[in-house]
Structures are given as structure tokens and as C-alpha cells.
Write a protein that holds these residues in place. Structure first.
Motif, PDB file in Angstrom:
ATOM      1  N   HIS A 168      26.010   3.362  87.473  1.00 28.62           N
ATOM      2  CA  HIS A 168      25.500   3.427  86.109  1.00 28.62           C
ATOM      3  C   HIS A 168      24.715   2.179  85.729  1.00 28.62           C
ATOM      4  CE1 HIS A 168      27.661   7.100  85.583  1.00 28.62           C
ATOM      5  NE2 HIS A 168      28.784   6.521  85.965  1.00 28.62           N
ATOM      6  N   HIS A 169      24.971   1.056  86.392  1.00 31.26           N
ATOM      7  CA  HIS A 169      24.257  -0.173  86.064  1.00 31.26           C
ATOM      8  C   HIS A 169      22.874  -0.222  86.677  1.00 31.26           C
ATOM      9  CE1 HIS A 169      28.535  -1.243  85.623  1.00 31.26           C
ATOM     10  NE2 HIS A 169      28.084  -1.926  84.588  1.00 31.26           N
ATOM     11  N   HIS A 170      22.611   0.605  87.652  1.00 35.14           N
ATOM     12  CA  HIS A 170      21.335   0.544  88.375  1.00 35.14           C
ATOM     13  C   HIS A 170      20.665   1.901  88.435  1.00 35.14           C
ATOM     14  CE1 HIS A 170      22.369  -3.499  89.512  1.00 35.14           C
ATOM     15  NE2 HIS A 170      23.522  -3.074  89.949  1.00 35.14           N
ATOM     16  N   GLN A 171      20.604   2.595  87.338  1.00 29.52           N
ATOM     17  CA  GLN A 171      20.002   3.921  87.328  1.00 29.52           C
ATOM     18  C   GLN A 171      18.531   3.877  87.679  1.00 29.52           C
ATOM     19  OE1 GLN A 171      21.000   5.715  83.613  1.00 29.52           O
ATOM     20  NE2 GLN A 171      23.106   6.092  84.225  1.00 29.52           N
ATOM     21  N   ASP A 172      17.850   2.758  87.461  1.00 33.28           N
ATOM     22  CA  ASP A 172      16.444   2.661  87.791  1.00 33.28           C
ATOM     23  C   ASP A 172      16.210   2.706  89.296  1.00 33.28           C
ATOM     24  OD1 ASP A 172      17.726   0.080  87.829  1.00 33.28           O
ATOM     25  OD2 ASP A 172      15.742  -0.835  88.008  1.00 33.28           O
ATOM     26  N   HIS A 173      17.244   2.516  90.072  1.00 34.02           N
ATOM     27  CA  HIS A 173      17.112   2.567  91.526  1.00 34.02           C
ATOM     28  C   HIS A 173      17.168   3.992  92.047  1.00 34.02           C
ATOM     29  CE1 HIS A 173      17.402  -1.751  91.933  1.00 34.02           C
ATOM     30  NE2 HIS A 173      18.370  -1.713  91.039  1.00 34.02           N
ATOM     31  N   GLY A 174      17.396   4.946  91.203  1.00 34.55           N
ATOM     32  CA  GLY A 174      17.541   6.333  91.627  1.00 34.55           C
ATOM     33  C   GLY A 174      16.319   6.886  92.330  1.00 34.55           C
ATOM     34  N   ALA A 175      15.153   6.337  92.089  1.00 32.55           N
ATOM     35  CA  ALA A 175      13.942   6.831  92.735  1.00 32.55           C
ATOM     36  C   ALA A 175      13.962   6.598  94.233  1.00 32.55           C
ATOM     37  CB  ALA A 175      12.710   6.165  92.124  1.00 32.55           C
ATOM     38  N   HIS A 176      14.872   5.749  94.702  1.00 30.15           N
ATOM     39  CA  HIS A 176      14.946   5.477  96.137  1.00 30.15           C
ATOM     40  C   HIS A 176      16.013   6.320  96.825  1.00 30.15           C
ATOM     41  CE1 HIS A 176      12.078   2.242  96.394  1.00 30.15           C
ATOM     42  NE2 HIS A 176      12.533   1.815  95.247  1.00 30.15           N
ATOM     43  N   GLY A 177      16.618   7.233  96.138  1.00 28.28           N
ATOM     44  CA  GLY A 177      17.672   8.062  96.720  1.00 28.28           C
ATOM     45  C   GLY A 177      17.096   9.199  97.545  1.00 28.28           C
ATOM     46  N   ASP A 206      14.667  -2.071 108.252  1.00 24.26           N
ATOM     47  CA  ASP A 206      13.384  -2.556 108.771  1.00 24.26           C
ATOM     48  C   ASP A 206      13.001  -2.140 110.184  1.00 24.26           C
ATOM     49  OD1 ASP A 206      12.931  -3.879 106.397  1.00 24.26           O
ATOM     50  OD2 ASP A 206      13.735  -5.786 107.109  1.00 24.26           O
ATOM     51  N   THR A 207      13.914  -1.639 110.967  1.00 18.52           N
ATOM     52  CA  THR A 207      13.606  -1.408 112.381  1.00 18.52           C
ATOM     53  C   THR A 207      12.407  -0.490 112.599  1.00 18.52           C
ATOM     54  OG1 THR A 207      15.892  -1.854 113.017  1.00 18.52           O
ATOM     55  CG2 THR A 207      14.546  -0.610 114.586  1.00 18.52           C
ATOM     56  N   VAL A 208      12.397   0.663 111.964  1.00 14.59           N
ATOM     57  CA  VAL A 208      11.293   1.608 112.180  1.00 14.59           C
ATOM     58  C   VAL A 208       9.978   1.018 111.682  1.00 14.59           C
ATOM     59  CG1 VAL A 208      10.356   3.865 111.538  1.00 14.59           C
ATOM     60  CG2 VAL A 208      12.758   3.652 112.187  1.00 14.59           C
ATOM     61  N   SER A 209      10.006   0.435 110.495  1.00 16.78           N
ATOM     62  CA  SER A 209       8.796  -0.134 109.912  1.00 16.78           C
ATOM     63  C   SER A 209       8.226  -1.251 110.788  1.00 16.78           C
ATOM     64  CB  SER A 209       9.099  -0.656 108.506  1.00 16.78           C
ATOM     65  OG  SER A 209       7.934  -1.086 107.868  1.00 16.78           O
ATOM     66  N   ILE A 210       9.067  -2.162 111.223  1.00 14.89           N
ATOM     67  CA  ILE A 210       8.603  -3.259 112.073  1.00 14.89           C
ATOM     68  C   ILE A 210       8.069  -2.714 113.393  1.00 14.89           C
ATOM     69  CG2 ILE A 210       9.269  -5.329 113.368  1.00 14.89           C
ATOM     70  CD1 ILE A 210      11.319  -5.914 111.136  1.00 14.89           C
ATOM     71  N   ARG A 270      13.763   9.849 101.753  1.00 14.22           N
ATOM     72  CA  ARG A 270      14.932  10.438 102.398  1.00 14.22           C
ATOM     73  C   ARG A 270      16.121   9.485 102.419  1.00 14.22           C
ATOM     74  NH1 ARG A 270      10.631  12.543 103.007  1.00 14.22           N
ATOM     75  NH2 ARG A 270      10.234  14.675 103.598  1.00 14.22           N
ATOM     76  N   GLY A 271      16.034   8.406 101.626  1.00 16.30           N
ATOM     77  CA  GLY A 271      17.150   7.463 101.541  1.00 16.30           C
ATOM     78  C   GLY A 271      17.275   6.552 102.744  1.00 16.30           C
ATOM     79  N   LYS A 272      16.216   6.431 103.523  1.00 21.32           N
ATOM     80  CA  LYS A 272      16.249   5.594 104.729  1.00 21.32           C
ATOM     81  C   LYS A 272      15.286   4.420 104.568  1.00 21.32           C
ATOM     82  CE  LYS A 272      17.200   9.605 107.659  1.00 21.32           C
ATOM     83  NZ  LYS A 272      18.619   9.417 107.776  1.00 21.32           N
ATOM     84  N   GLY A 273      15.220   3.577 105.589  1.00 21.34           N
ATOM     85  CA  GLY A 273      14.289   2.458 105.558  1.00 21.34           C
ATOM     86  C   GLY A 273      14.596   1.516 104.414  1.00 21.34           C
ATOM     87  N   HIS A 274      13.580   1.173 103.665  1.00 19.13           N
ATOM     88  CA  HIS A 274      13.726   0.198 102.592  1.00 19.13           C
ATOM     89  C   HIS A 274      14.691   0.666 101.506  1.00 19.13           C
ATOM     90  CE1 HIS A 274      12.523  -3.364 100.405  1.00 19.13           C
ATOM     91  NE2 HIS A 274      12.439  -2.626  99.316  1.00 19.13           N
ATOM     92  N   ALA A 275      14.929   1.958 101.383  1.00 20.17           N
ATOM     93  CA  ALA A 275      15.877   2.463 100.383  1.00 20.17           C
ATOM     94  C   ALA A 275      17.272   1.892 100.614  1.00 20.17           C
ATOM     95  CB  ALA A 275      15.926   3.993 100.410  1.00 20.17           C
ATOM     96  N   VAL A 276      17.615   1.592 101.857  1.00 17.62           N
ATOM     97  CA  VAL A 276      18.936   1.058 102.190  1.00 17.62           C
ATOM     98  C   VAL A 276      19.116  -0.337 101.594  1.00 17.62           C
ATOM     99  CG1 VAL A 276      20.437   0.362 104.109  1.00 17.62           C
ATOM    100  CG2 VAL A 276      19.060   2.434 104.293  1.00 17.62           C
ATOM    101  N   VAL A 277      18.052  -1.114 101.532  1.00 13.77           N
ATOM    102  CA  VAL A 277      18.152  -2.489 101.049  1.00 13.77           C
ATOM    103  C   VAL A 277      17.825  -2.609  99.564  1.00 13.77           C
ATOM    104  CG1 VAL A 277      15.782  -3.259 101.534  1.00 13.77           C
ATOM    105  CG2 VAL A 277      17.641  -4.873 101.749  1.00 13.77           C
ATOM    106  N   HIS A 278      17.232  -1.591  98.993  1.00 17.22           N
ATOM    107  CA  HIS A 278      16.745  -1.671  97.617  1.00 17.22           C
ATOM    108  C   HIS A 278      17.823  -2.072  96.606  1.00 17.22           C
ATOM    109  CE1 HIS A 278      14.028  -0.988  94.306  1.00 17.22           C
ATOM    110  NE2 HIS A 278      15.001  -0.331  93.704  1.00 17.22           N
ATOM    111  N   GLN A 279      19.024  -1.624  96.796  1.00 10.22           N
ATOM    112  CA  GLN A 279      20.082  -1.920  95.827  1.00 10.22           C
ATOM    113  C   GLN A 279      20.377  -3.410  95.715  1.00 10.22           C
ATOM    114  OE1 GLN A 279      24.109  -0.833  97.035  1.00 10.22           O
ATOM    115  NE2 GLN A 279      23.248  -0.299  99.012  1.00 10.22           N
TER     116      GLN A 279
END
Length: 179
Positions: free
Chosen positions: A22-31, A111-115, A167-176
């Protein structure tokens, strides 16, 4: 197991554990299955490219200065790109209070796939530009080809990151951890 312990275990395993509270609802776009904008993808790619570029440039400079052959120079550049890419991600995650082992898992997942894609692209461009690898550090050809290679890597990796974040992968994992 508490929520925090569960998240740490999931991150340590490198799984996609995107935290939505509930404190980070703005992060929902990365789900998972969320709408991801091109701006979000470009920002994630730029973050990844920063670490890649530091390692890539350093590897190319060291390899060129030492007169290493193309294979050795590319191998050094790739290794350093991964080291610096992961290190920049881990720095932010560690600042968020995550333990070292869990931060390694987050960085690997984020970062693995992106790098890897960036490294294939930018080193491919450097090898494809005639004379770029042997131009020397004082040559505009070397620096121009390297800048072009990093631009190509950014442009072609951004859509991949957009797809992964959606799809909740890549940078989405670190976004929080980016507060």
C-alpha cells in the motif's frame, strides 16, 4: 516465514518477486502484465547501460592500450561490463537495506539479460566497424565507433527491457528498491 523473509528468499533465488504494498502503489506499473511505457523502459535501459558503458569503455581502453587482440579486448570489456552493471544495481539495493547475498540475487535477476544483449550488440558493432578495434585511443574512429556501439545497444535493448518489465522481470525486480 514473515513477508520480509519471504521476499529476501525469493530475491536470493533470483526469482521475480515484485513487491506491491500500500505504501508503493505507484510501483504497480512494473508488475506482471502491467502497462509499461517506453519512458520506463528507456529509464531502465539507461540505468543498465551506465554500468555497461563504464565497464565496456574501461575494457576497450585497457585492451587497446595494452595492444591485446580483439578477442581478449572484447572478453575484458564484457567481463567489466557485467561487473560494473551488477555493482551499480547492487549499490542501490544495498542502500535499501537488503543483505549482500540477496542484493546479488536481485542484480542477477534484474540485469543479466539486459547486459548480455547490450554486450552482444555493442561488441558486434565495434568488431563490424573496419579498423575501430585497432584505431588507438587517440583516434576519433575508436571513440566514434564506441559511442555508436553504445547507442545501438541502447536503442535495440530498450524494447527487450519494455517486454521484460511488463512481465515482472528484468528491471521490475529491482524497481521496488528505488526510492
Amino acid at each position: 516465514m514473515t513477508t520480509d523473509e519471504h521476499q529476501t528468499a525469493a530475491h536470493s533465488a533470483g526469482e521475480e518477486a515484485v513487491h506491491h504494498d500500500h505504501h508503493h502503489q505507484d510501483h504497480g506499473a512494473h508488475g506482471h502484465n502491467a502497462t509499461v511505457t517506453w519512458g520506463m523502459a528507456a529509464q531502465a535501459t539507461a540505468h543498465c547501460l551506465t554500468g555497461c558503458a563504464i565497464g565496456e569503455v574501461l575494457g576497450m581502453v585497457i585492451g587497446t592500450a595494452l595492444g591485446l587482440n580483439n578477442l581478449a579486448t572484447v572478453a575484458l570489456a564484457v567481463a567489466l561490463a557485467f561487473v560494473f552493471g551488477y555493482a551499480l544495481t547492487m549499490r542501490g539495493v544495498l542502500r535499501a537495506g537488503v543483505g549482500f547475498r540477496a542484493a546479488v540475487g536481485v542484480a542477477l535477476a534484474a540485469d543479466t539479460v539486459s547486459i548480455a544483449v547490450m554486450e552482444i550488440l555493442d561488441n558486434g558493432v565495434m568488431l563490424a566497424v573496419p579498423g575501430a578495434m585497432h584505431a588507438g585511443l587517440a583516434s576519433p574512429l575508436f571513440w566514434g565507433a564506441l559511442a555508436f556501439a553504445l547507442l545501438v545497444a541502447f536503442v535495440l535493448t530498450t524494447p527487450i527491457n519494455k517486454w521484460m518489465i511488463g512481465r515482472g522481470k528484468g528491471h521490475a525486480v529491482v524497481h521496488q528498491y528505488h526510492h
